[in-house]
Design a protein around this motif. Sequence first.
Motif, PDB file in Angstrom:
ATOM      1  N   GLU A   1       1.184  -1.294   0.194  1.00 58.93           N
ATOM      2  CA  GLU A   1       0.059   0.154  -0.062  1.00 58.93           C
ATOM      3  C   GLU A   1       0.645   1.272   0.042  1.00 58.93           C
ATOM      4  O   GLU A   1       1.946   1.224   0.818  1.00 58.93           O
ATOM      5  N   ILE A   2       0.599   2.303  -1.165  1.00 57.35           N
ATOM      6  CA  ILE A   2       1.359   3.522  -0.969  1.00 57.35           C
ATOM      7  C   ILE A   2       0.471   4.394   0.150  1.00 57.35           C
ATOM      8  O   ILE A   2      -0.737   4.502   0.086  1.00 57.35           O
ATOM      9  N   GLN A   3       1.339   5.045   1.148  1.00 56.14           N
ATOM     10  CA  GLN A   3       0.807   6.014   2.050  1.00 56.14           C
ATOM     11  C   GLN A   3       1.718   7.171   1.940  1.00 56.14           C
ATOM     12  O   GLN A   3       2.876   7.039   2.403  1.00 56.14           O
ATOM     13  N   ASN A   4       1.305   8.419   1.724  1.00 58.59           N
ATOM     14  CA  ASN A   4       2.233   9.451   1.669  1.00 58.59           C
ATOM     15  C   ASN A   4       3.490   9.605   0.882  1.00 58.59           C
ATOM     16  O   ASN A   4       4.632   9.800   1.729  1.00 58.59           O
ATOM     17  N   GLU A   5       3.579   8.758  -0.232  1.00 60.60           N
ATOM     18  CA  GLU A   5       4.546   8.671  -0.961  1.00 60.60           C
ATOM     19  C   GLU A   5       5.529   7.695  -0.570  1.00 60.60           C
ATOM     20  O   GLU A   5       6.694   7.668  -0.656  1.00 60.60           O
ATOM     21  N   ASP A   6       5.218   6.814   0.599  1.00 60.67           N
ATOM     22  CA  ASP A   6       6.046   5.671   0.917  1.00 60.67           C
ATOM     23  C   ASP A   6       5.123   4.411   0.775  1.00 60.67           C
ATOM     24  O   ASP A   6       4.076   4.409   0.775  1.00 60.67           O
ATOM     25  N   LEU A   7       6.041   3.329   0.398  1.00 57.49           N
ATOM     26  CA  LEU A   7       5.361   2.170   0.013  1.00 57.49           C
ATOM     27  C   LEU A   7       5.514   1.352   1.338  1.00 57.49           C
ATOM     28  O   LEU A   7       6.656   1.068   1.726  1.00 57.49           O
ATOM     29  N   HIS A   8       4.316   0.667   2.040  1.00 58.33           N
ATOM     30  CA  HIS A   8       4.266  -0.072   3.059  1.00 58.33           C
ATOM     31  C   HIS A   8       4.073  -1.624   2.404  1.00 58.33           C
ATOM     32  O   HIS A   8       2.963  -1.884   1.819  1.00 58.33           O
ATOM     33  N   ILE A   9       4.814  -2.461   3.143  1.00 59.56           N
ATOM     34  CA  ILE A   9       5.096  -3.853   2.525  1.00 59.56           C
ATOM     35  C   ILE A   9       4.694  -4.737   3.846  1.00 59.56           C
ATOM     36  O   ILE A   9       5.374  -4.789   4.728  1.00 59.56           O
ATOM     37  N   SER A  10       3.338  -5.262   3.972  1.00 60.01           N
ATOM     38  CA  SER A  10       3.021  -5.821   5.026  1.00 60.01           C
ATOM     39  C   SER A  10       3.018  -7.166   4.731  1.00 60.01           C
ATOM     40  O   SER A  10       2.304  -7.922   3.887  1.00 60.01           O
ATOM     41  N   PHE A  11       3.203  -8.142   5.808  1.00 56.98           N
ATOM     42  CA  PHE A  11       3.351  -9.431   5.927  1.00 56.98           C
ATOM     43  C   PHE A  11       3.333 -10.287   7.187  1.00 56.98           C
ATOM     44  O   PHE A  11       3.645  -9.567   8.148  1.00 56.98           O
ATOM     45  N   SER A  12       3.261 -11.593   7.070  1.00 62.18           N
ATOM     46  CA  SER A  12       3.447 -12.184   8.506  1.00 62.18           C
ATOM     47  C   SER A  12       4.145 -13.422   8.304  1.00 62.18           C
ATOM     48  O   SER A  12       4.150 -13.937   7.030  1.00 62.18           O
ATOM     49  N   VAL A  13       4.723 -14.096   9.326  1.00 61.70           N
ATOM     50  CA  VAL A  13       5.499 -15.312   9.181  1.00 61.70           C
ATOM     51  C   VAL A  13       4.949 -16.049  10.622  1.00 61.70           C
ATOM     52  O   VAL A  13       4.561 -15.377  11.493  1.00 61.70           O
ATOM     53  N   ASN A  14       4.779 -17.311  10.272  1.00 64.87           N
ATOM     54  CA  ASN A  14       4.384 -18.276  11.427  1.00 64.87           C
ATOM     55  C   ASN A  14       5.536 -18.976  11.777  1.00 64.87           C
ATOM     56  O   ASN A  14       6.592 -19.398  10.918  1.00 64.87           O
ATOM     57  N   SER A  15       5.768 -19.188  13.291  1.00 62.55           N
ATOM     58  CA  SER A  15       6.905 -20.223  13.641  1.00 62.55           C
ATOM     59  C   SER A  15       6.069 -20.936  14.839  1.00 62.55           C
ATOM     60  O   SER A  15       5.039 -20.424  15.408  1.00 62.55           O
ATOM     61  N   ARG A  16       6.629 -22.157  14.940  1.00 65.44           N
ATOM     62  CA  ARG A  16       6.436 -23.059  16.062  1.00 65.44           C
ATOM     63  C   ARG A  16       7.244 -23.276  17.117  1.00 65.44           C
ATOM     64  O   ARG A  16       8.566 -23.397  16.880  1.00 65.44           O
ATOM     65  N   TYR A  17       6.948 -23.082  18.316  1.00 68.12           N
ATOM     66  CA  TYR A  17       7.905 -23.238  19.297  1.00 68.12           C
ATOM     67  C   TYR A  17       7.551 -24.211  20.130  1.00 68.12           C
ATOM     68  O   TYR A  17       6.424 -24.529  20.597  1.00 68.12           O
ATOM     69  N   ARG A  18       8.661 -24.836  20.867  1.00 64.25           N
ATOM     70  CA  ARG A  18       8.360 -25.751  22.130  1.00 64.25           C
ATOM     71  C   ARG A  18       8.535 -25.031  23.314  1.00 64.25           C
ATOM     72  O   ARG A  18       9.664 -24.244  23.544  1.00 64.25           O
ATOM     73  N   GLN A  19       7.590 -25.169  24.215  1.00 62.33           N
ATOM     74  CA  GLN A  19       7.583 -24.469  25.613  1.00 62.33           C
ATOM     75  C   GLN A  19       8.905 -24.812  26.306  1.00 62.33           C
ATOM     76  O   GLN A  19       9.480 -25.882  26.180  1.00 62.33           O
ATOM     77  N   GLY A  20       9.405 -23.622  26.823  1.00 59.51           N
ATOM     78  CA  GLY A  20      10.833 -24.105  27.709  1.00 59.51           C
ATOM     79  C   GLY A  20      12.172 -23.668  26.583  1.00 59.51           C
ATOM     80  O   GLY A  20      13.190 -23.692  27.134  1.00 59.51           O
ATOM     81  N   ASN A  21      11.737 -23.325  25.424  1.00 52.53           N
ATOM     82  CA  ASN A  21      13.003 -22.985  24.214  1.00 52.53           C
ATOM     83  C   ASN A  21      13.226 -21.501  24.391  1.00 52.53           C
ATOM     84  O   ASN A  21      12.294 -20.645  24.651  1.00 52.53           O
TER      85      ASN A  21
END
Length: 101
Positions: free
Chosen positions: A81-101
Amino acid sequence: MDGKIKFPSFFVQPLATQTQVKLSDEQMRKYNFDVVYLVDTKSMNVQSELDKMSEFMLSNLEWIVDKDGIKRHKVNDLSVEIQNEDLHISFSVNSRYRQGN
């Protein structure tokens, strides 16, 4: 460095992180990011440059890789998305964690 921004530049902003606890000792985490691409508005054709980078990111940003080029995290929910002459690139990543790590 002299404190001046060199153009073009990318700034990575981590956003909210969500967690989902599994019945086992695992936890799924969703990390959200907003990467802002800045161009020099005085010496470039801003709209053309932002359009080119937008298309490049949509076509190529599929994985987050480590310093050795190994794919570590699949990019999800990619949007630009372009906002005020800046390009915003939005995304997510998923990770799996074990408790205690």
